[in-house]
Design an enzyme around this catalytic site. Structure first.
Site, mmCIF file in Angstrom:
data_model
loop_
_atom_site.group_PDB
_atom_site.id
_atom_site.type_symbol
_atom_site.label_atom_id
_atom_site.label_comp_id
_atom_site.label_asym_id
_atom_site.label_seq_id
_atom_site.Cartn_x
_atom_site.Cartn_y
_atom_site.Cartn_z
ATOM 1 N N LEU A 23 7.675 -7.178 0.447
ATOM 2 C CA LEU A 23 7.508 -7.424 -0.995
ATOM 3 C C LEU A 23 6.058 -7.364 -1.471
ATOM 4 C CD1 LEU A 23 9.909 -10.491 -1.355
ATOM 5 C CD2 LEU A 23 10.450 -8.072 -1.641
ATOM 6 N N LYS A 62 9.489 -10.175 4.259
ATOM 7 C CA LYS A 62 8.047 -10.413 4.420
ATOM 8 C C LYS A 62 7.399 -10.390 3.041
ATOM 9 C CE LYS A 62 4.137 -8.370 4.840
ATOM 10 N NZ LYS A 62 3.303 -9.402 4.209
ATOM 11 N N SER A 93 2.529 -0.462 -2.875
ATOM 12 C CA SER A 93 1.753 0.735 -3.230
ATOM 13 C C SER A 93 2.304 1.972 -2.516
ATOM 14 C CB SER A 93 0.301 0.516 -2.834
ATOM 15 O OG SER A 93 0.220 0.328 -1.436
ATOM 16 N N GLU A 141 9.919 1.504 -3.414
ATOM 17 C CA GLU A 141 9.633 1.377 -4.855
ATOM 18 C C GLU A 141 8.125 1.234 -4.958
ATOM 19 O OE1 GLU A 141 11.801 1.847 -6.988
ATOM 20 O OE2 GLU A 141 13.684 1.412 -5.981
ATOM 21 N N CYS A 142 7.468 2.226 -5.523
ATOM 22 C CA CYS A 142 5.999 2.241 -5.453
ATOM 23 C C CYS A 142 5.351 2.162 -6.834
ATOM 24 C CB CYS A 142 5.553 3.461 -4.670
ATOM 25 S SG CYS A 142 6.203 3.480 -2.979
ATOM 26 N N CYS A 174 4.259 -2.511 -12.067
ATOM 27 C CA CYS A 174 4.453 -1.097 -11.710
ATOM 28 C C CYS A 174 4.906 -0.269 -12.905
ATOM 29 C CB CYS A 174 5.457 -0.993 -10.585
ATOM 30 S SG CYS A 174 7.013 -1.788 -10.989
ATOM 31 N N GLU A 225 -3.591 4.359 -10.890
ATOM 32 C CA GLU A 225 -2.933 3.099 -11.240
ATOM 33 C C GLU A 225 -3.963 1.982 -11.158
ATOM 34 O OE1 GLU A 225 -0.172 1.339 -8.420
ATOM 35 O OE2 GLU A 225 1.182 0.830 -10.054
HETATM 36 P P1 NAD Z 1 0.767 -3.252 -1.060
HETATM 37 O O1 NAD Z 1 1.305 -1.893 -0.799
HETATM 38 O O2 NAD Z 1 -0.639 -3.527 -0.754
HETATM 39 O O3 NAD Z 1 1.613 -4.346 -0.251
HETATM 40 C C1 NAD Z 1 3.005 -4.416 -0.325
HETATM 41 C C2 NAD Z 1 3.528 -5.070 0.922
HETATM 42 O O4 NAD Z 1 3.225 -4.254 2.053
HETATM 43 C C3 NAD Z 1 2.922 -6.448 1.203
HETATM 44 O O5 NAD Z 1 3.927 -7.307 1.684
HETATM 45 C C4 NAD Z 1 1.903 -6.156 2.279
HETATM 46 O O6 NAD Z 1 1.645 -7.262 3.102
HETATM 47 C C5 NAD Z 1 2.586 -5.047 3.053
HETATM 48 N N1 NAD Z 1 1.645 -4.211 3.806
HETATM 49 C C6 NAD Z 1 0.343 -3.986 3.506
HETATM 50 N N2 NAD Z 1 -0.203 -3.188 4.450
HETATM 51 C C7 NAD Z 1 0.764 -2.891 5.338
HETATM 52 C C8 NAD Z 1 0.829 -2.101 6.515
HETATM 53 N N3 NAD Z 1 -0.240 -1.437 6.971
HETATM 54 N N4 NAD Z 1 2.008 -2.018 7.174
HETATM 55 C C9 NAD Z 1 3.089 -2.682 6.735
HETATM 56 N N5 NAD Z 1 3.094 -3.457 5.644
HETATM 57 C C10 NAD Z 1 1.945 -3.555 4.937
HETATM 58 O O7 NAD Z 1 1.141 -3.539 -2.588
HETATM 59 P P2 NAD Z 1 0.752 -4.786 -3.471
HETATM 60 O O8 NAD Z 1 -0.721 -4.687 -3.697
HETATM 61 O O9 NAD Z 1 1.316 -6.040 -2.910
HETATM 62 O O10 NAD Z 1 1.558 -4.488 -4.824
HETATM 63 C C11 NAD Z 1 1.071 -3.642 -5.781
HETATM 64 C C12 NAD Z 1 1.776 -2.290 -5.723
HETATM 65 O O11 NAD Z 1 3.187 -2.480 -5.787
HETATM 66 C C13 NAD Z 1 1.445 -1.435 -6.917
HETATM 67 O O12 NAD Z 1 1.195 -0.109 -6.528
HETATM 68 C C14 NAD Z 1 2.718 -1.494 -7.758
HETATM 69 O O13 NAD Z 1 2.898 -0.407 -8.616
HETATM 70 C C15 NAD Z 1 3.769 -1.598 -6.725
HETATM 71 N N6 NAD Z 1 5.012 -2.173 -7.287
HETATM 72 C C16 NAD Z 1 6.091 -1.350 -7.487
HETATM 73 C C17 NAD Z 1 7.277 -1.863 -8.031
HETATM 74 C C18 NAD Z 1 8.481 -0.969 -8.230
HETATM 75 O O14 NAD Z 1 9.585 -1.498 -8.412
HETATM 76 N N7 NAD Z 1 8.342 0.337 -8.210
HETATM 77 C C19 NAD Z 1 7.362 -3.203 -8.362
HETATM 78 C C20 NAD Z 1 6.248 -4.021 -8.149
HETATM 79 C C21 NAD Z 1 5.078 -3.483 -7.601
#
Ligand code: NAD
Length: 508
Positions: free
Chosen positions: A166, A192, A246, A268-269, A303, A401
């Site tokens: 998440l 997680k 992301s 979902e990014c 997002c 973004e």
């Molecule tokens: P992030 O990608 O940094 O982290 C997301 C999750 O991935 C976290 O739980 C993090 O701990 C985990 N993660 C980070 N590095 C990892 C790795 N190397 N291996 C495995 N897991 C890892 O994203 P964020 O900063 O928490 O959230 C912001 C992003 O989420 C933005 O890009 C936003 O657009 C996107 N988002 C998309 C939606 C959607 O429905 N499309 C909804 C909410 C947020």
């Protein structure tokens, strides 16, 4: 929806609440096996809130083992659908009962305005769980048109062990979007949370056990993405990862899957979503209200934020004037004060990233017409709602973004140019169109490459509509709606030859 408390009442609750910090594995609240922890911060004050269990390989292995055992023994996966419905609905009731407590935990860790958490995130999360719970005993299988001598049923079975990874921007809501369909279809789920926002997932897991979720069916492993998240992604006994975050990290999950067991991956990014306003749009004050909500809701850490306002040049100045009026409805400050609509940015890292984009916008020649500054409330991370005019499609702030309260205004000469600019992005999550011409709105909606297009409003649909992205905004599936149920299940054909053996001709 429960009624709002006062700022003093929320602050009193924040002082007295027990802050959950342990992982939840095998139905129990437990520290990490190695004893490691990491700090979670209140972004409104910069203070450390708690030390959260930092789960590593051994914790993930244990959680997967418990999840698999729970799945194989069938206490949840083979329970009567109406029983799963009852338990998930009980969880929704408990969340309602503990709404103020959940709201305070969410706001303390994320900096989100408690007004939003109480009036949007928690009620929508509860509705989402209830909706998917209700669907549990209303989805039918199929039979195929394979002729009189065959009965062929096509059924959907739960996948097994599903990991949900998440983001930090909507911790409760994103949890509900995944848990609703994943649990109702009978899977064992390991969550997680993002390392910035763990507490509400931990508390909801406790409530789920109180509601009757069997041991091993809902577990929470907390920890850094590159450790805990990676272990989940590479684990050979996890059947699916449902990820929101992301695009950069989403790609990693596809790699983890390819390197391990080809587990199903749904991503979902991010997004760089356009809001198009044509010169025949009606009621510019209402358009302005939608446009400000679209970009400043949740401090733009969203997002589906419409961070690009693509507006017909003939009405740009008038619309901007209205938007500046609407900005007065967005007070910024202590997120525990229900009078505020803008709270703190989630972390120092995100704060620096947003301020970096604001500097970049200025240096590339866009014109600041509102905001642009950090605000000092103690040691918290606050940024004024910021509007750039005279943005061109090639500027960094129009392409990347930002995930912050920053609006870029781009002027166009007609609807065709608006669609071209709207599609000039590597993302494709959401878009909004404002025009009085219904036919043109539909044609534009058809031509815009995005998963959700709203007309004469901003929004993400509701729980009945699928949500996800084209291009770099998503992969492999959708959240919400019955399509989400499909993605947490595997299709199976059971083919039975029912021809009468006595009448079957034997071949010489
Ligand atoms: P992030 O990608 O940094 O982290 C997301 C999750 O991935 C976290 O739980 C993090 O701990 C985990 N993660 C980070 N590095 C990892 C790795 N190397 N291996 C495995 N897991 C890892 O994203 P964020 O900063 O928490 O959230 C912001 C992003 O989420 C933005 O890009 C936003 O657009 C996107 N988002 C998309 C939606 C959607 O429905 N499309 C909804 C909410 C947020």
């Amino acid at each position: 929806m429960s009624s709002l408390l006062t700022r003093d009442e929320y602050q009193a609750l924040a002082r007295t609440l027990a802050l959950p910090a342990n992982a939840v594995i095998g139905g129990k609240s437990t520290p990490a096996i190695g004893g490691g922890t990491f700090e979670t911060i209140n972004p409104a004050t910069g203070e450390v809130l708690a030390k959260i269990a930092s789960c590593r390989k051994e914790d993930v292995d244990l959680a997967v083992e418990k999840a698999r055992r729970a799945f194989d023994t069938g206490g949840w996966s083979r329970s009567h659908p109406s029983e799963r419905k009852r338990v998930i609905r009980r969880l929704a009731r408990l969340m309602e009962k503990h709404a103020h407590e959940l709201a305070v935990l969410e706001t303390l860790e994320s900096g989100k305005p408690i007004y939003d958490v109480e009036t949007i995130d928690i009620p929508e999360a509860i509705h989402c769980l209830e909706w998917h719970a209700e669907a549990t005993d209303k989805i039918y299988g199929q039979t195929s048109p394979s002729g009189d001598n065959v009965v062929s049923t096509i059924v959907r079975q739960p996948l097994g062990v599903v990991a949900c990874v998440l983001p930090w921007n909507f911790p409760i809501l994103m949890l509900a979007w995944k848990l609703g369909p994943a649990l109702s279809t009978g899977n064992s789920v390991i969550v997680k949370p993002a390392e910035q926002t763990n507490m509400t997932a931990l508390r909801i897991a406790e409530l789920a056990h109180e509601a009757g979720i069997p041991e091993g069916v809902l577990q929470i492993v907390t920890g850094p993405g590159e450790v805990t998240g990676k272990e989940l992604g590479l684990h050979p006994d996890i059947d699916m990862v449902a990820f929101t975050g992301s695009t950069e990290i989403g790609r990693k999950f596809l790699e983890y899957s390819a390197k391990s067991n080809l587990k199903r991956i749904v991503l979902e990014c991010g997004g760089k979503n356009p809001c198009i306003v044509l010169d025949d749009a009606e009621c510019l004050d209402v358009v302005a209200q939608h446009a400000t909500q679209a970009v400043f809701w949740n401090m733009g850490e969203n997002c589906s934020s419409n961070s690009r306002l693509i507006v017909h040049k003939n009405i740009k100045d008038k619309l901007l004037e209205q938007i500046l009026v609407k900005l007065r409805d967005w007070p910024l400050g202590d997120p525990l004060d229900p009078g505020n609509r803008l709270g703190a940015i989630v972390s120092k890292e995100q704060f620096d990233k947003i301020m970096g984009y604001i500097s970049k916008g200025k240096s590339e020649g866009a014109k600041i017409v509102a905001g642009g500054n950090a605000q000092a409330f103690g040691k918290g991370y606050f940024i004024e709602p910021t509007i750039f005019d005279n943005v061109t499609a090639g500027m960094t702030i129009a392409r990347e973004e930002i995930f912050g309260p920053v609006l870029s205004i781009i002027s166009v000469a007609n609807a065709d140019e608006a669609v071209r600019v709207a599609n000039d992005t590597s993302y494709g999550l959401a878009a909004s169109i404002f025009t009085a011409n219904g036919g043109r709105a539909q044609r534009m909606a058809r031509d815009i490459r995005a998963g959700t297009v709203t007309i004469n409003c901003y929004g993400e649909g509701d729980v009945t509509t699928p949500f996800g992205g084209f291009k770099l905004s998503g992969f492999g599936g959708r959240d919400k709606s019955l399509h989400a149920h499909d993605q947490y299940t595997e299709l199976k054909t059971v083919w039975t030859d029912i021809s009468d053996p006595k009448q079957t001709q034997t071949l010489d």
